[in-house]
Motif scaffolding. Structure first.
Motif, mmCIF file in Angstrom:
data_model
loop_
_atom_site.group_PDB
_atom_site.id
_atom_site.type_symbol
_atom_site.label_atom_id
_atom_site.label_comp_id
_atom_site.label_asym_id
_atom_site.label_seq_id
_atom_site.Cartn_x
_atom_site.Cartn_y
_atom_site.Cartn_z
ATOM 1 N N THR A 151 0.838 -1.208 0.000
ATOM 2 C CA THR A 151 0.000 0.000 0.000
ATOM 3 C C THR A 151 0.868 1.251 0.000
ATOM 4 O O THR A 151 0.619 2.193 -0.770
ATOM 5 N N ASN A 152 1.889 1.274 0.846
ATOM 6 C CA ASN A 152 2.785 2.437 0.915
ATOM 7 C C ASN A 152 3.531 2.658 -0.398
ATOM 8 O O ASN A 152 3.796 3.797 -0.787
ATOM 9 N N ALA A 153 3.863 1.567 -1.083
ATOM 10 C CA ALA A 153 4.530 1.685 -2.384
ATOM 11 C C ALA A 153 3.609 2.387 -3.379
ATOM 12 O O ALA A 153 4.048 3.271 -4.125
ATOM 13 N N LEU A 154 2.325 2.013 -3.383
ATOM 14 C CA LEU A 154 1.379 2.655 -4.299
ATOM 15 C C LEU A 154 1.196 4.130 -3.934
ATOM 16 O O LEU A 154 1.189 4.998 -4.815
ATOM 17 N N ILE A 155 1.084 4.427 -2.650
ATOM 18 C CA ILE A 155 0.934 5.820 -2.203
ATOM 19 C C ILE A 155 2.139 6.639 -2.658
ATOM 20 O O ILE A 155 1.994 7.754 -3.174
ATOM 21 N N SER A 156 3.332 6.092 -2.507
ATOM 22 C CA SER A 156 4.560 6.762 -2.917
ATOM 23 C C SER A 156 4.568 7.006 -4.433
ATOM 24 O O SER A 156 4.915 8.093 -4.908
ATOM 25 N N LEU A 157 4.165 6.010 -5.198
ATOM 26 C CA LEU A 157 4.130 6.145 -6.661
ATOM 27 C C LEU A 157 3.139 7.211 -7.116
ATOM 28 O O LEU A 157 3.370 7.913 -8.102
ATOM 29 N N GLU A 177 -3.342 5.734 -13.491
ATOM 30 C CA GLU A 177 -3.499 4.959 -14.729
ATOM 31 C C GLU A 177 -2.163 4.439 -15.249
ATOM 32 O O GLU A 177 -2.100 3.413 -15.910
ATOM 33 N N LYS A 178 -1.095 5.169 -14.966
ATOM 34 C CA LYS A 178 0.223 4.795 -15.497
ATOM 35 C C LYS A 178 1.009 3.879 -14.550
ATOM 36 O O LYS A 178 2.090 3.417 -14.889
ATOM 37 N N ILE A 179 0.469 3.625 -13.375
ATOM 38 C CA ILE A 179 1.159 2.756 -12.405
ATOM 39 C C ILE A 179 0.814 1.304 -12.692
ATOM 40 O O ILE A 179 -0.358 0.946 -12.857
ATOM 41 N N THR A 180 1.838 0.474 -12.726
ATOM 42 C CA THR A 180 1.637 -0.964 -12.971
ATOM 43 C C THR A 180 1.969 -1.746 -11.705
ATOM 44 O O THR A 180 2.613 -1.228 -10.786
ATOM 45 N N VAL A 181 1.570 -3.004 -11.707
ATOM 46 C CA VAL A 181 1.927 -3.892 -10.588
ATOM 47 C C VAL A 181 3.450 -3.995 -10.504
ATOM 48 O O VAL A 181 4.023 -3.997 -9.413
ATOM 49 N N GLN A 182 4.112 -4.016 -11.650
ATOM 50 C CA GLN A 182 5.584 -4.091 -11.648
ATOM 51 C C GLN A 182 6.204 -2.873 -10.964
ATOM 52 O O GLN A 182 7.174 -2.997 -10.218
ATOM 53 N N ASP A 183 5.613 -1.693 -11.182
ATOM 54 C CA ASP A 183 6.100 -0.485 -10.498
ATOM 55 C C ASP A 183 6.023 -0.662 -8.986
ATOM 56 O O ASP A 183 6.939 -0.285 -8.252
ATOM 57 N N PRO A 205 9.964 -5.229 -1.277
ATOM 58 C CA PRO A 205 10.753 -6.463 -1.346
ATOM 59 C C PRO A 205 9.868 -7.707 -1.491
ATOM 60 O O PRO A 205 10.211 -8.779 -1.007
ATOM 61 N N VAL A 206 8.692 -7.561 -2.154
ATOM 62 C CA VAL A 206 7.792 -8.712 -2.289
ATOM 63 C C VAL A 206 7.820 -9.255 -3.716
ATOM 64 O O VAL A 206 8.094 -8.520 -4.664
ATOM 65 N N THR A 207 7.506 -10.517 -3.815
ATOM 66 C CA THR A 207 7.454 -11.151 -5.131
ATOM 67 C C THR A 207 6.072 -10.927 -5.738
ATOM 68 O O THR A 207 5.122 -10.556 -5.040
ATOM 69 N N ARG A 208 5.963 -11.198 -7.025
ATOM 70 C CA ARG A 208 4.674 -11.084 -7.716
ATOM 71 C C ARG A 208 3.643 -12.016 -7.066
ATOM 72 O O ARG A 208 2.495 -11.632 -6.845
ATOM 73 N N ALA A 209 4.062 -13.242 -6.736
ATOM 74 C CA ALA A 209 3.151 -14.210 -6.109
ATOM 75 C C ALA A 209 2.650 -13.690 -4.762
ATOM 76 O O ALA A 209 1.463 -13.816 -4.425
ATOM 77 N N THR A 210 3.550 -13.064 -3.991
ATOM 78 C CA THR A 210 3.156 -12.503 -2.685
ATOM 79 C C THR A 210 2.166 -11.357 -2.891
ATOM 80 O O THR A 210 1.175 -11.250 -2.173
ATOM 81 N N HIS A 228 -2.078 -11.056 -1.668
ATOM 82 C CA HIS A 228 -2.655 -9.988 -0.845
ATOM 83 C C HIS A 228 -3.712 -9.158 -1.586
ATOM 84 O O HIS A 228 -4.714 -8.768 -0.996
ATOM 85 N N PHE A 229 -3.441 -8.880 -2.852
ATOM 86 C CA PHE A 229 -4.336 -8.020 -3.637
ATOM 87 C C PHE A 229 -4.529 -8.599 -5.034
ATOM 88 O O PHE A 229 -3.595 -9.142 -5.625
ATOM 89 N N HIS A 230 -5.733 -8.428 -5.551
ATOM 90 C CA HIS A 230 -6.031 -8.885 -6.911
ATOM 91 C C HIS A 230 -5.309 -8.019 -7.948
ATOM 92 O O HIS A 230 -4.789 -8.508 -8.939
ATOM 93 N N ASP A 231 -5.318 -6.678 -7.669
ATOM 94 C CA ASP A 231 -4.680 -5.725 -8.567
ATOM 95 C C ASP A 231 -4.529 -4.389 -7.841
ATOM 96 O O ASP A 231 -4.863 -4.278 -6.661
ATOM 97 N N LYS A 232 -4.059 -3.358 -8.544
ATOM 98 C CA LYS A 232 -3.854 -2.045 -7.916
ATOM 99 C C LYS A 232 -5.187 -1.405 -7.495
ATOM 100 O O LYS A 232 -5.236 -0.636 -6.542
#
Length: 197
Positions: free
Chosen positions: A15-21, A28-34, A40-45, A49-53
């Motif tokens: 969540t904090n990563a998304l807030i920072s981005l 609209e321009k933020i991706t899961v990869q961003d 420090p989490v993997t894509r699977a992790t 936790h979340f379906h998407d952004k």
């Protein structure tokens, strides 16, 4: 218990990563990869936790709704001085959350519209039948937009006056402008006396 606290920390990091981005670019321009690049989490992790952004933002919005309900309940039994302190504290504590949510507009997320609708509902709810104006919905929407703009002013001005007097000043000033009348201090003082504000 350890697992649960790890789960909470991971969700918070995402969540904090998304807030920072959101401070750097539009939602609209933020991706899961961003988001993954900031944590420090993997894509699977992430997907555990979340379906998407969008789900992250929806959870933040749910949290904000819960905060609003708590504040509203506190204000029901507060004196004007206590109400001023409650509002000020709420604004300070939730500034980042509100700023984040205001940057996102989707079919599910539109904080500005939610707040206007919620304030409109509150305005219309307690009105006795005999006090209903010609167009109560329009009146309520105007009132709600003025309240929202005042709230947003709290967010962006650390030296903001949180007093009821100042709120009344804002409402009277907006009302006079809508009526295309002068909103000079003398007119506002006259109306405050007439309305016992």
């Amino acid at each position: 218990m350890k697992n649960n606290s790890q789960c909470i920390r991971t969700s918070k990091a995402i969540t904090n990563a998304l807030i920072s981005l959101l401070k750097e670019k539009p939602f609209e321009k933020i991706t899961v990869q961003d988001i993954l690049d900031r944590t420090p989490v993997t894509r699977a992790t992430f997907y555990s936790h979340f379906h998407d952004k969008y789900e992250i933002i929806e959870k933040l919005q749910e949290h904000f709704f819960s905060v609003c309900e708590d504040v509203r309940n506190e204000l029901k039994h507060a004196s004007p001085t206590q109400a001023q302190a409650i509002i000020k504290k709420s604004v300070e504590v939730n500034r980042d959350l509100v700023e984040t949510l205001l940057k996102v507009r989707t079919e599910q997320i539109d904080l500005r519209e939610f707040l206007i609708s919620d304030l409109t509902e509150q305005y219309l709810e307690p009105a006795p039948q005999e006090n209903i104006s010609v167009n109560p919905y329009v009146e309520a929407r105007i009132y709600s937009q003025a309240r929202l703009e005042a709230y947003l002013s709290f967010l962006y001005n650390d030296n903001f006056d949180y007093s009821i007097d100042y709120m009344n000043y804002i409402y009277l000033s907006v009302s006079l402008k809508l009526l295309k009348l002068s909103d000079d201090q003398e007119t506002i003082d006259f109306l405050k006396r007439k309305l016992n504000l």
